[in-house]
Design an enzyme around this catalytic site. Structure first.
Site, short mmCIF file in Angstrom:
data_model
loop_
_atom_site.label_atom_id
_atom_site.label_comp_id
_atom_site.label_asym_id
_atom_site.label_seq_id
_atom_site.Cartn_x
_atom_site.Cartn_y
_atom_site.Cartn_z
N ASP A 1 0.89 -1.17 0.00
CA ASP A 1 0.00 0.00 0.00
C ASP A 1 0.92 1.22 0.00
OD1 ASP A 1 -1.65 2.15 0.55
OD2 ASP A 1 -2.30 1.42 2.52
N LYS B 1 2.60 11.34 -3.45
CA LYS B 1 1.62 10.59 -4.25
C LYS B 1 0.71 11.54 -5.03
CE LYS B 1 -1.80 6.90 -3.56
NZ LYS B 1 -2.32 5.97 -2.52
N GLU C 1 -7.21 0.36 -4.67
CA GLU C 1 -7.24 0.33 -3.20
C GLU C 1 -8.57 -0.21 -2.64
OE1 GLU C 1 -6.01 4.30 -2.07
OE2 GLU C 1 -4.02 3.95 -2.92
N ASP D 1 -13.04 5.40 2.62
CA ASP D 1 -11.60 5.51 2.92
C ASP D 1 -11.23 6.96 3.27
OD1 ASP D 1 -8.83 5.62 2.95
OD2 ASP D 1 -8.56 4.48 1.10
P1 ADP Z 1 -3.12 7.41 3.88
O1 ADP Z 1 -4.10 6.48 3.28
O2 ADP Z 1 -3.46 8.85 3.64
O3 ADP Z 1 -1.71 7.09 3.53
P2 ADP Z 1 -3.71 6.36 6.61
O4 ADP Z 1 -4.82 5.50 6.23
O5 ADP Z 1 -2.54 5.73 7.27
O6 ADP Z 1 -3.17 7.28 5.45
O7 ADP Z 1 -4.33 7.48 7.59
C1 ADP Z 1 -3.54 8.42 8.23
C2 ADP Z 1 -4.43 9.29 9.04
O8 ADP Z 1 -5.12 8.50 10.00
C3 ADP Z 1 -3.69 10.36 9.79
O9 ADP Z 1 -4.37 11.58 9.68
C4 ADP Z 1 -3.75 9.87 11.23
O10 ADP Z 1 -3.73 10.91 12.17
C5 ADP Z 1 -5.09 9.17 11.24
N1 ADP Z 1 -5.19 8.23 12.37
C6 ADP Z 1 -4.39 7.17 12.63
N2 ADP Z 1 -4.77 6.57 13.77
C7 ADP Z 1 -5.85 7.26 14.24
C8 ADP Z 1 -6.69 7.13 15.39
N3 ADP Z 1 -6.49 6.19 16.31
N4 ADP Z 1 -7.71 8.01 15.52
C9 ADP Z 1 -7.91 8.97 14.62
N5 ADP Z 1 -7.16 9.15 13.52
C10 ADP Z 1 -6.12 8.30 13.35
MG MG Z 2 -4.70 4.91 2.19
#
Ligand code: ADP
Ligand code: MG
Length: 614
Positions: free
Chosen positions: A13, A75, A172, A195
């Site tokens: 991912d 990205k 995705e 998502d």
């Molecule tokens: P992306 O798909 O954008 O690469 P992610 O799916 O890893 O990213 O999401 C990252 C986001 O999720 C960040 O904004 C992070 O702060 C938020 N996040 C991660 N854990 C938590 C949580 N426990 N509660 C709320 N938000 C969270």
């Molecule tokens: Mg993502």
């Protein structure tokens, strides 16, 4: 086959905020951790002066001090032109590369987004190699469903730059659905994939058809995510702590604190923010509650509503969202209870929360990789036909039955007839390619189907193409009069074509588009001429002297024009089409006479024939 004998493929991912790598091990998909036990790698690369680039957590720590040389959210730039990303709020400079695509500029060096992504992928590759203790050469990489060809190709190139053969680019939402095990739902199940990540929001509606997920609708907001909630909480904290005139470093620290508070408040009711030595030797502390966070986040998160409703409308689900078979949560931000409540309200049903939302996409990529390298038995194929498949029809034309990019497994067919009288059979030449004329495409196979000779158009032959999930093409021809089938099986060649060959075929078809089209029009017009000339001979024989002199003359000159056009060198398709039309008009009275004559004959027959009724 034991696991060590199958070749290894990892699933990746490659996220805007975070990236992960996984693999199927002993039949189970798992995510791989780095030496400090972390599975989530921040998608950040920093270029310290005179040093090697830093990737992940250490790069992120440089962001507030070195915003111009720390690259995050790369990205967003993949396969894009500067004009397409000018509204992005980036801390670093970009410019237009020699081919017009965006490049990141760091001091006097320039990098393609895929080169930066390659550094992230290299790190994931190394993590996987260390965890698995074997070399990793192949990967499945996920991309958002809305990524266009250019963005997908850039992702593929990033993989190649990192020393990985990208065996599949996977959507995705499809990956997430696999991770949630939704491929086991029944046929035609419909699911929503919600998502919400760090900086992007994507809503996708998928439908399961013959074991394959199809994306029916996508929508979203490319500038909405957890980062926005962090900023809202940052303002709340500044207000609560009565702070003003923060330095760049101070706001960065506070923003990091806000993110931590937000994440903790997904499971806790309150959180104590502690800022040691924040202003000189002064330390600050304050308490925030989930309630306060939710009030600050609500107006931001409300923006997910519209894209959801639009996607539902596009998928013609409208206000019947509660009939969706599942709603699944993806992306770290869906850990927020407020988000979960909103999803439940918008879709009229509780979302499925059985997977870690920020790991689901990577897990699904690992499953798909496992399927591709034979570590997962169950068949989930998301392949498409790389080139069109069809048969040659009369006149040497290509008749497409399964167009290029059809998702497999697939089945389609068409009914054909004999173009000339007294044919004793039909040759079926199976072709692959994008060109209009049969001879320019590749022949995959050939067979003949015999049928009873009869007048033109009397035979009815159904031809069906069926590709199964293993890429095997079965061509079936059926004489619908006798129900006799002839079947030709073509092993993988219909699906397994070298990328270069596919590209060559497509670029040839573009290059020859004009002349190909002309030749098709010419061939079709020529067939029509031949048909009309033959009909004319028959009409003359039938009508004999019944034809008035002046009409005879018009028909004769129209006929001459057609014969002349047929012999024109080089062939002039438009001229022949016009001549055909004139002949068609000139022979109208003939046709009327023929009908009259046939009716008269029929009437005569009726009067002389014995009748059952009185
Ligand atoms: P992306 O798909 O954008 O690469 P992610 O799916 O890893 O990213 O999401 C990252 C986001 O999720 C960040 O904004 C992070 O702060 C938020 N996040 C991660 N854990 C938590 C949580 N426990 N509660 C709320 N938000 C969270
Ligand atoms: Mg993502």
């Amino acid at each position: 086959m034991s696991e060590s004998e199958t070749e290894l493929i990892v699933g990746i991912d490659l996220g805007t905020t975070n990236s992960l790598v996984g693999v199927v091990d002993s039949g189970f998909p798992i995510l791989l951790a780095d030496e400090s036990g972390r599975r989530l790698l921040p998608s950040a690369v920093s270029f310290p002066e005179g040093g090697e680039p830093l990737v992940g957590e250490p790069a992120l720590r440089n962001r507030s001090l070195l915003p111009k040389t720390t690259i995050t959210s790369v990205k967003r730039l993949m396969g894009r032109r500067p004009a397409e990303v000018e509204n992005e709020d980036l801390s670093y400079e970009i410019r237009s590369g020699s081919d017009g695509f965006a490049e990141v500029s760091i001091q006097d060096q320039f990098f393609r987004p895929e080169e930066i992504s390659a550094l992230i992928l290299k790190r994931l590759k190394a993590t996987a190699e260390a965890a698995l203790e074997e070399p990793v050469k192949k990967a499945v990489i996920t991309v958002p469903a809305y990524f266009n060809d250019g963005q997908r190709n850039a992702t593929k190139r990033a993989g190649e730059l990192a020393g990985l053969e990208v065996v599949r680019i996977l959507n995705e939402p499809t990956a997430a659905a696999l991770a949630y095990g939704l491929d086991k739902l029944g046929e035609q199940s419909r699911v929503a994939v919600f998502d919400l990540g760090g900086g992007t929001f994507d809503i996708s509606l998928l439908e399961l058809r013959e074991g394959v997920f199809e994306v029916v609708a996508t929508n979203g907001d490319t500038r909405l995510g957890g980062d926005d909630v962090d900023r809202a909480l940052l303002s709340l904290l500044t207000e609560k702590l009565s702070l003003s005139d923060l330095s760049g470093e101070q706001s960065a620290t506070l923003l990091e604190m806000a993110r931590r508070a937000k994440e903790a408040l997904s499971t806790e009711e309150t959180f104590t923010v502690q800022l040691p030595f924040f202003q000189g030797d002064q330390s600050l502390t304050c308490e925030v509650s989930r309630d306060e966070l939710e009030r600050a986040a609500q107006p931001i998160l409300d923006r997910v509503r519209k894209p959801c409703l639009r996607a539902l409308a596009d998928a013609k689900i409208g206000d019947a969202a509660e009939q969706l078979d599942q709603v699944i949560l993806v992306g770290g931000s869906t850990r927020m209870p407020l988000v979960r409540r909103m999803v439940a309200e918008i879709f009229g049903q509780e979302p499925n929360t059985t997977q870690h939302p920020d790991e689901a996409v990577a897990l699904g990529a690992a499953i798909q990789a496992g399927v591709l390298c034979g570590r997962v038995r169950q068949v989930v194929l998301l392949d498409v036909t790389p080139l069109s498949l069809g048969i040659e029809t009369y006149g040497g034309l290509m008749n497409v039955i399964l167009p290029r990019n059809t998702t497999i497994p697939a089945k389609a067919g068409e009914l054909f007839t004999n173009p000339v009288a007294n044919q004793e059979g039909m040759s079926i030449r199976v072709l692959q390619g994008e060109r209009e004329m049969a001879r320019d495409n590749w022949e995959l196979g050939y067979f003949t189907l015999a049928f009873e000779p009869g007048p033109k158009g009397s035979a009815r032959v159904g031809v069906q193409f069926e590709i199964d999930e293993n890429g095997i093409l079965k061509v079936l021809a059926r004489d619908t009069k006798t129900n006799q089938d002839t079947v030709l099986k073509i092993e993988n060649s219909a699906v397994d074509v070298e990328d270069e060959q596919v590209e060559a075929m497509i670029s040839e078809s573009v290059e020859h588009a004009f002349s190909d089209m002309n030749e098709r029009i010419w061939t079709e017009a020529k067939m029509k001429s031949e048909e009309m000339l033959a009909a004319l001979d028959m009409a003359r024989a039938a009508l004999g002297e019944a034809l008035p002199e002046e009409e005879k003359a018009t028909v004769l000159s129209a006929e001459k024009a057609v014969r002349e056009a047929l012999n024109t060198e080089p062939p002039d398709a438009q001229k022949l089409k016009q001549a055909n039309q004139q002949l068609d008009e000139a022979t109208e009275p003939l046709a009327a006479l023929l009908v009259e004559k046939a009716m008269a004959q029929a009437l005569e027959a009726q009067m002389t024939a014995p009748s059952a009724e009185s």
